[in-house]
Design a protein around this motif. Sequence first.
Motif, PDB file in Angstrom:
ATOM      1  N   TYR A  33      48.565   6.098  85.269  1.00  0.00           N
ATOM      2  CA  TYR A  33      47.819   6.146  86.140  1.00  0.00           C
ATOM      3  C   TYR A  33      46.894   7.662  86.517  1.00  0.00           C
ATOM      4  CZ  TYR A  33      47.658   1.408  87.704  1.00  0.00           C
ATOM      5  OH  TYR A  33      47.550  -0.008  87.703  1.00  0.00           O
ATOM      6  N   ILE A  78      44.173   0.340  93.391  1.00  0.00           N
ATOM      7  CA  ILE A  78      45.376  -0.105  93.827  1.00  0.00           C
ATOM      8  C   ILE A  78      45.367  -1.397  94.547  1.00  0.00           C
ATOM      9  CG2 ILE A  78      47.337   0.471  95.436  1.00  0.00           C
ATOM     10  CD1 ILE A  78      46.563   3.611  94.681  1.00  0.00           C
ATOM     11  N   GLY A  81      43.540  -4.342  92.166  1.00  0.00           N
ATOM     12  CA  GLY A  81      44.724  -4.649  91.294  1.00  0.00           C
ATOM     13  C   GLY A  81      45.860  -5.481  91.846  1.00  0.00           C
ATOM     14  N   ARG A  82      46.354  -4.903  93.036  1.00  0.00           N
ATOM     15  CA  ARG A  82      47.632  -5.801  93.614  1.00  0.00           C
ATOM     16  C   ARG A  82      47.325  -7.055  93.980  1.00  0.00           C
ATOM     17  NH1 ARG A  82      52.734  -6.763  93.234  1.00  0.00           N
ATOM     18  NH2 ARG A  82      53.557  -7.092  95.127  1.00  0.00           N
ATOM     19  N   TYR A  85      46.625  -9.536  91.342  1.00  0.00           N
ATOM     20  CA  TYR A  85      47.615 -10.119  90.861  1.00  0.00           C
ATOM     21  C   TYR A  85      48.005 -11.124  91.728  1.00  0.00           C
ATOM     22  CZ  TYR A  85      52.584 -10.530  89.165  1.00  0.00           C
ATOM     23  OH  TYR A  85      53.566 -10.861  88.801  1.00  0.00           O
ATOM     24  N   VAL A 104      53.740  -2.911  96.211  1.00  0.00           N
ATOM     25  CA  VAL A 104      53.460  -2.442  95.045  1.00  0.00           C
ATOM     26  C   VAL A 104      54.470  -1.920  94.138  1.00  0.00           C
ATOM     27  CG1 VAL A 104      51.137  -2.088  95.775  1.00  0.00           C
ATOM     28  CG2 VAL A 104      52.775  -0.065  95.694  1.00  0.00           C
ATOM     29  N   MET A 109      50.450  -6.042  88.839  1.00  0.00           N
ATOM     30  CA  MET A 109      48.934  -5.442  89.005  1.00  0.00           C
ATOM     31  C   MET A 109      47.919  -6.326  88.014  1.00  0.00           C
ATOM     32  SD  MET A 109      48.808  -2.867  91.345  1.00  0.00           S
ATOM     33  CE  MET A 109      47.525  -1.821  90.906  1.00  0.00           C
ATOM     34  N   SER A 110      46.700  -6.667  88.302  1.00  0.00           N
ATOM     35  CA  SER A 110      45.847  -7.290  87.675  1.00  0.00           C
ATOM     36  C   SER A 110      44.459  -6.277  87.554  1.00  0.00           C
ATOM     37  CB  SER A 110      45.254  -8.387  88.428  1.00  0.00           C
ATOM     38  OG  SER A 110      44.262  -9.100  87.856  1.00  0.00           O
ATOM     39  N   GLY A 114      41.720  -5.150  89.894  1.00  0.00           N
ATOM     40  CA  GLY A 114      41.393  -3.955  89.903  1.00  0.00           C
ATOM     41  C   GLY A 114      40.003  -3.627  89.744  1.00  0.00           C
TER      42      GLY A 114
END
Length: 294
Positions: A33, A78, A81-82, A85, A104, A109-110, A114
């Motif tokens: 990241y 962050i 994405g979380r 998901y 997290v 994560m997606s 995100g």
Amino acid sequence: MLMAIPFPDISPEIFTIRLGDFAFSLRWYALAYIVGILIGWRLATAAAVRPTLWPNDSSPFTAKDVEELMTTIILGIIIGGRVGYCLFYQPAYYLANPLEIAMVWQGGMSFHGGMLGVTLGGLVFAWRKGISLLSMLDLMSIGTPPGLLTGRLANFINAELWGRPTDAPWGVIFPGQAAQDCAGVAVGMCARHPSQLYEAALEGVLLLAVIVFLAFRRGWLKRPGQICGIFLIGYAVSRMLVELVRQADPQFITPDNPMGYVVQIGGAGLSMGQLLSLPMLAVGAALILNARSR
């Protein structure tokens, strides 16, 4: 005899510092990241400070704007994405256990989530700064592929998100009981598609090369929305292709649906990744057509 590649002996942790009962570990995923964001920031800055790349030979951004935008992007990655998901892949579980959404460090994560988080943050930033929204999306699209590249490499190191079983000579024998649970294959000898590396090559290397060429050499930033459009199309096509050989998430796999389709049409269907990529494909095409019509 099975022709396959043994999984390399790489620990997910780069190093661990222990102070009594406390242990701090730097993981490849976290480093991915950081490196991806730094490379994306430098690419975006390089585009922002070149006025001849933009409409009317005037850049709507300063280097300071790009620095401020980075904070928004990090939060969007962050949080989006979380949350993405949790809602896209395991909504029932996380609605029953909402406190775990913030955990997290447990993983999950997606990219699509995100992307929505980053887009929402970009909308607010563009409105606050009085910057063209389409140019803002173009700038963010330039800086995104490096993060996709490093993220997928980290997925491979973590031995996660692997593909379906294969007898191709480049198949990888991933460790772990789940990876070795292949019907009709001897335990310990199940080779799978390294789908993480496929995505790194398509979403990261190839898409980055196309975007940099079009933005810096072909003047595509002069028509706002084009670079964002090509990014959306490139990612959607890449993801949909790799999903053909990527193992579906276990919550979608049932005895009646061994391929893990979320939409079934006869013997075929669409995975969750493919379903979420279809709107990206449509929006990307619309952005390019709109830019060209102007």
